[in-house]
Scaffold this active site. Structure first.
Site, mmCIF file in Angstrom:
data_model
loop_
_atom_site.group_PDB
_atom_site.id
_atom_site.type_symbol
_atom_site.label_atom_id
_atom_site.label_comp_id
_atom_site.label_asym_id
_atom_site.label_seq_id
_atom_site.Cartn_x
_atom_site.Cartn_y
_atom_site.Cartn_z
ATOM 1 N N CYS A 2 13.574 -14.192 -7.789
ATOM 2 C CA CYS A 2 13.067 -14.383 -6.431
ATOM 3 C C CYS A 2 13.003 -15.866 -6.067
ATOM 4 C CB CYS A 2 11.665 -13.820 -6.308
ATOM 5 S SG CYS A 2 11.503 -12.153 -6.913
ATOM 6 N N ARG A 27 20.174 -17.806 -7.046
ATOM 7 C CA ARG A 27 19.246 -17.348 -8.089
ATOM 8 C C ARG A 27 19.356 -15.847 -8.312
ATOM 9 N NH1 ARG A 27 14.613 -20.980 -8.745
ATOM 10 N NH2 ARG A 27 13.362 -19.173 -9.283
ATOM 11 N N TRP A 73 14.094 -10.207 -5.822
ATOM 12 C CA TRP A 73 14.888 -9.558 -6.877
ATOM 13 C C TRP A 73 14.003 -8.439 -7.394
ATOM 14 C CZ3 TRP A 73 14.755 -9.040 -12.365
ATOM 15 C CH2 TRP A 73 15.983 -8.760 -12.965
ATOM 16 N N ASN A 99 6.433 -14.698 -6.067
ATOM 17 C CA ASN A 99 7.364 -14.572 -7.202
ATOM 18 C C ASN A 99 6.541 -14.240 -8.429
ATOM 19 O OD1 ASN A 99 9.414 -15.402 -5.604
ATOM 20 N ND2 ASN A 99 9.777 -17.369 -6.633
ATOM 21 N N GLY A 100 7.061 -13.407 -9.304
ATOM 22 C CA GLY A 100 6.336 -13.082 -10.538
ATOM 23 C C GLY A 100 5.958 -11.614 -10.541
ATOM 24 N N GLU A 480 29.987 -16.125 -26.590
ATOM 25 C CA GLU A 480 29.825 -16.668 -25.239
ATOM 26 C C GLU A 480 30.972 -16.193 -24.332
ATOM 27 O OE1 GLU A 480 27.705 -17.884 -23.473
ATOM 28 O OE2 GLU A 480 28.742 -18.938 -21.871
ATOM 29 N N LYS A 484 30.539 -14.133 -20.886
ATOM 30 C CA LYS A 484 31.068 -14.608 -19.599
ATOM 31 C C LYS A 484 31.901 -13.527 -18.930
ATOM 32 C CE LYS A 484 29.308 -17.194 -18.952
ATOM 33 N NZ LYS A 484 28.209 -18.037 -19.355
ATOM 34 N N GLU A 487 29.728 -10.580 -17.664
ATOM 35 C CA GLU A 487 28.876 -10.956 -16.529
ATOM 36 C C GLU A 487 29.622 -10.985 -15.205
ATOM 37 O OE1 GLU A 487 25.727 -14.403 -16.899
ATOM 38 O OE2 GLU A 487 27.524 -14.834 -18.032
ATOM 39 N N HIS A 503 34.520 -4.050 -40.519
ATOM 40 C CA HIS A 503 33.270 -3.345 -40.828
ATOM 41 C C HIS A 503 32.849 -2.414 -39.696
ATOM 42 C CE1 HIS A 503 32.800 -5.675 -44.442
ATOM 43 N NE2 HIS A 503 32.900 -6.802 -43.753
ATOM 44 N N LYS A 602 19.815 -16.093 -11.593
ATOM 45 C CA LYS A 602 20.125 -17.370 -12.226
ATOM 46 C C LYS A 602 19.020 -17.820 -13.157
ATOM 47 C CE LYS A 602 22.449 -21.093 -13.015
ATOM 48 N NZ LYS A 602 23.508 -20.902 -14.036
HETATM 49 C C1 F6R Z 1 24.883 -16.551 -18.803
HETATM 50 C C2 F6R Z 1 23.618 -16.965 -18.259
HETATM 51 C C3 F6R Z 1 22.373 -16.497 -18.928
HETATM 52 C C4 F6R Z 1 21.478 -17.708 -19.208
HETATM 53 C C5 F6R Z 1 20.122 -17.255 -19.771
HETATM 54 C C6 F6R Z 1 19.253 -18.435 -20.129
HETATM 55 O O1 F6R Z 1 25.951 -17.036 -18.050
HETATM 56 O O2 F6R Z 1 23.565 -17.669 -17.317
HETATM 57 O O3 F6R Z 1 22.651 -15.802 -20.100
HETATM 58 O O4 F6R Z 1 22.140 -18.553 -20.107
HETATM 59 O O5 F6R Z 1 19.462 -16.475 -18.816
HETATM 60 O O6 F6R Z 1 19.047 -19.261 -19.035
HETATM 61 P P1 F6R Z 1 18.504 -20.734 -19.191
HETATM 62 O O7 F6R Z 1 19.544 -21.531 -19.891
HETATM 63 O O8 F6R Z 1 18.237 -21.203 -17.796
HETATM 64 O O9 F6R Z 1 17.257 -20.641 -20.018
#
Ligand code: F6R
Length: 607
Positions: A2, A27, A73, A99-100, A480, A484, A487, A503, A602
């Site tokens: 949010c 976000r 959100w 927010n929260g 990673e 990516k 996502e 395995h 985000k």
């Molecule tokens: C992946 C992504 C998330 C963040 C995770 C941690 O592309 O963006 O997996 O890496 O939510 O976020 P931060 O780094 O802000 O703690």
């Protein structure tokens, strides 16, 4: 997650609020709304959907120079107009955004219902509006304070009252709020990106603080009504940095930002005389650094993967046991904190709840936690015992790209410092520095040769399952890469150590499941090549990322992309970038919303 924006000043509020919400879109959100005061009456406009939907719902020329806005959100209650914020009390005189999560909202709601309140939404947040109304005796700040004393959970709240024109009250516990001080106008937001078009002078609220402000004055107090003198900080992000700069998507821009971001993270932090690093913010003397005999890295998602790479580099260079752990898991398993351990909390946003709470748990037990963060002034760096800002500039796309390589840069510098204090020789230090300084230009070479990756995405983006496979330091890069791809393109992808496929995961191999191998010219190369052959023998399509000139890999793989040769430890940088581009192109091929993938936020400020 949010987002919040509040404005009070001489200008018409509605367009400023909507524009602020647009800046917070990155976000992640599913509905949005604003409320504006004019002639001691509040108006409210809210819509499920995107900011564009809200924009067309808000009539032109809505009068009023004070207001609040929110992007939601969903946590409690579906994505509906009614559940969008702001929420009002029964009389319509009070509006709040939140927010929260109000953890005890059911209990508060049933109490309010017994007192005759009717609820219009399914949200936890609506209780706040009714509680503020129940405590209101002509002083909004006092009513907000009484309200938050009853709330269990996390909140960033902004409230307004029709009877107090021009005033907004904000309160924070666990959800960030930043006050922006303009020329005869003030802003309150969950994130500086919403306000830097208007002002760079900001005050960050801490948990337990309340700010009450009008267009030209503000006071910050705690819940015991003690006034708190707050420092005014200057934000040095440029507005252009939160624009797309000619790219179609923020993700593309941020992938291309990486050479510059890494240079910035290195800038002024290499001591060429002693071939070591220099990180001013660690707050640790060399003697204290020498005493460290274990390093633990706490993080989530992409930052966790950067931490896994860092563990490998620290053990290699400094010979100190170093491991990364998911912050969400560490917090609840009663972690053992040893006297000479050093902890890192790694977070792009600096607000991730899992990482923040894990950090607090370690600190509560007497452990020392350093932050590796991007967003200056965010909660983790403020509460940590020191640390390193990665300075990669705002990362707006939900999928993290440049933060990953900049986090690596910060860790590589720290590993260099620790290595040079222990067994790493002057010469070995020099070679490492040279290799690290060469990385930005090598990434530029990769960015100048994107066409083969786009071609691969065209060929493979219709597949629904992928494996990403690497060994050693490139195993976290495979994790990673899989994250990516899933996502941004919603393709199911798993990352594994190439050694592990026999395995279990090899059962997935058929002509429909491509395997994406990361092969470097190290001691594990031949073993990875054997794994590639095992996949080929089972009719699995093989894509490889390999080092220029590796003809053997090219002869086995169906498609190969070459990166420039480098020191073994530098490959995570060079291998990560093509996988980011591959994910980006696959998402484009599949028509996905690259910058705001479905269901994602985000900055994940809830557990
Ligand atoms: C992946 C992504 C998330 C963040 C995770 C941690 O592309 O963006 O997996 O890496 O939510 O976020 P931060 O780094 O802000 O703690």
């Amino acid at each position: 997650m949010c987002g919040i924006i509040g404005y009070t000043g001489p200008r018409v509020a509605a367009p400023i609020l909507v524009e602020g919400l647009r800046r917070l879109e990155y976000r992640g959100y599913d509905s949005a709304g604003i409320s504006v005061e004019h002639n001691r009456t509040l108006s409210m406009y809210k819509r499920a959907g995107k900011i564009a939907d809200l924009r067309s719902h808000v009539p032109p020329n809505v009068p009023g120079t004070v207001g609040i806005g929110h992007t939601r959100w969903a946590t409690h209650g579906g994505v509906t107009d009614a559940n969008a914020h702001p929420h009002m009390d029964a009389s319509g005189a009070i509006a709040i955004v939140h927010n929260g999560i109000v953890e005890n909202y059911l209990q508060l709601k049933s109490r309010l219902e017994k007192e005759g309140c009717t609820f219009r939404s399914e949200t936890d947040s609506e209780v706040i509006a009714h509680l503020v109304a129940s405590f209101y005796k002509g002083d909004l700040e006092a009513a907000v304070k009484e309200t938050v004393l009853l709330i269990k959970g996390t909140y960033g709240i902004v409230a307004m009252h029709a009877a107090e024109p021009g005033r907004l009250v904000g309160a924070r516990n666990g959800s960030p709020l930043v006050l922006g001080i303009g020329e005869g106008e003030m802003f309150l937001a969950s994130d500086v990106t919403a306000i830097i078009a208007h002002t760079r002078q900001v005050v960050y609220l801490e948990d337990g603080e309340v700010v009450s402000f009008t267009a030209d004055t503000y006071t910050t107090t705690n819940l015991r009504n003690q006034v708190i003198d707050k420092q005014v900080d200057h934000v040095n992000w440029e507005l252009e940095e939160i624009e797309k700069a000619g790219y179609t998507h923020f993700m593309a821009k941020e992938i291309h930002d990486q050479p510059e971001a890494i240079r910035r993270a290195l800038s002024g932090r290499i001591d060429h005389e002693y071939n070591t690093g220099h990180l001013g913010g660690l707050n640790l003397s060399n003697r204290e650094l020498l005493d460290i005999n274990r390093i633990k890295i706490l993080a989530a998602g992409t930052s966790y993967h950067a931490g896994m790479v860092a563990g490998y580099v620290l053990e290699t260079l400094a010979r100190i046991p170093a491991t990364a752990e998911l912050a969400s898991e560490l917090r609840y398993r009663n972690p053992i904190v040893e006297r000479n351990s050093l902890y890192f909390a790694v977070s792009q946003s600096g607000e991730t709840a899992d990482t923040l709470y894990a950090m607090r748990e370690i600190q509560r037990k007497g452990g020392r936690v350093l932050g590796i963060c991007n967003v200056v002034g965010s909660t983790i760096p403020r509460e940590s015992d020191g640390g390193v800002y990665i300075h990669s500039g705002p990362e707006i796309a939900v999928a993290s790209t440049k933060a990953f390589t900049s986090q690596l840069t910060a860790f590589y510098l720290f590993a260099l410092i620790m290595g040079r204090m222990r067994d790493l020789s002057h010469d070995a230090g020099r070679q490492f520095v040279r290799a690290l300084e060469a990385v930005p230009a090598q990434i530029e070479q990769i960015l100048a040769n994107k066409a083969p990756l786009q071609e691969m995405a065209r060929k493979y983006s219709r597949h629904e399952n992928f494996l990403f496979l690497g060994r050693g330091i490139n195993y976290p890069v495979a994790l990673e890469a899989a994250l990516k791809l899933k996502e941004v393109s919603y393709i199911h992808a798993e990352g594994y150590s190439a050694a592990e496929i026999k395995h279990g995961p090899i059962a997935l191999i058929n002509e429909e499941t491509p395997s994406f191998f990361i092969v470097t010219d190290d001691g594990l190369r031949d073993k990875v090549i054997n794994n590639m052959k095992e996949v080929k023998a089972r009719s699995g399509p093989v894509i490889a990322l390999a080092v220029e000139g590796d003809k053997e890999v090219a002869s086995i793989a169906d498609d190969v992309y070459f990166v420039p040769p480098a020191m073994e430890l530098m490959y995570p940088f060079l291998m990560a970038v093509p996988t980011q581009l591959f994910a980006y192109y696959c998402a484009l091929e599949r028509g996905c919303n690259v910058d705001q993938p479905r269901n994602l936020a985000k900055s994940v400020t809830v557990e």
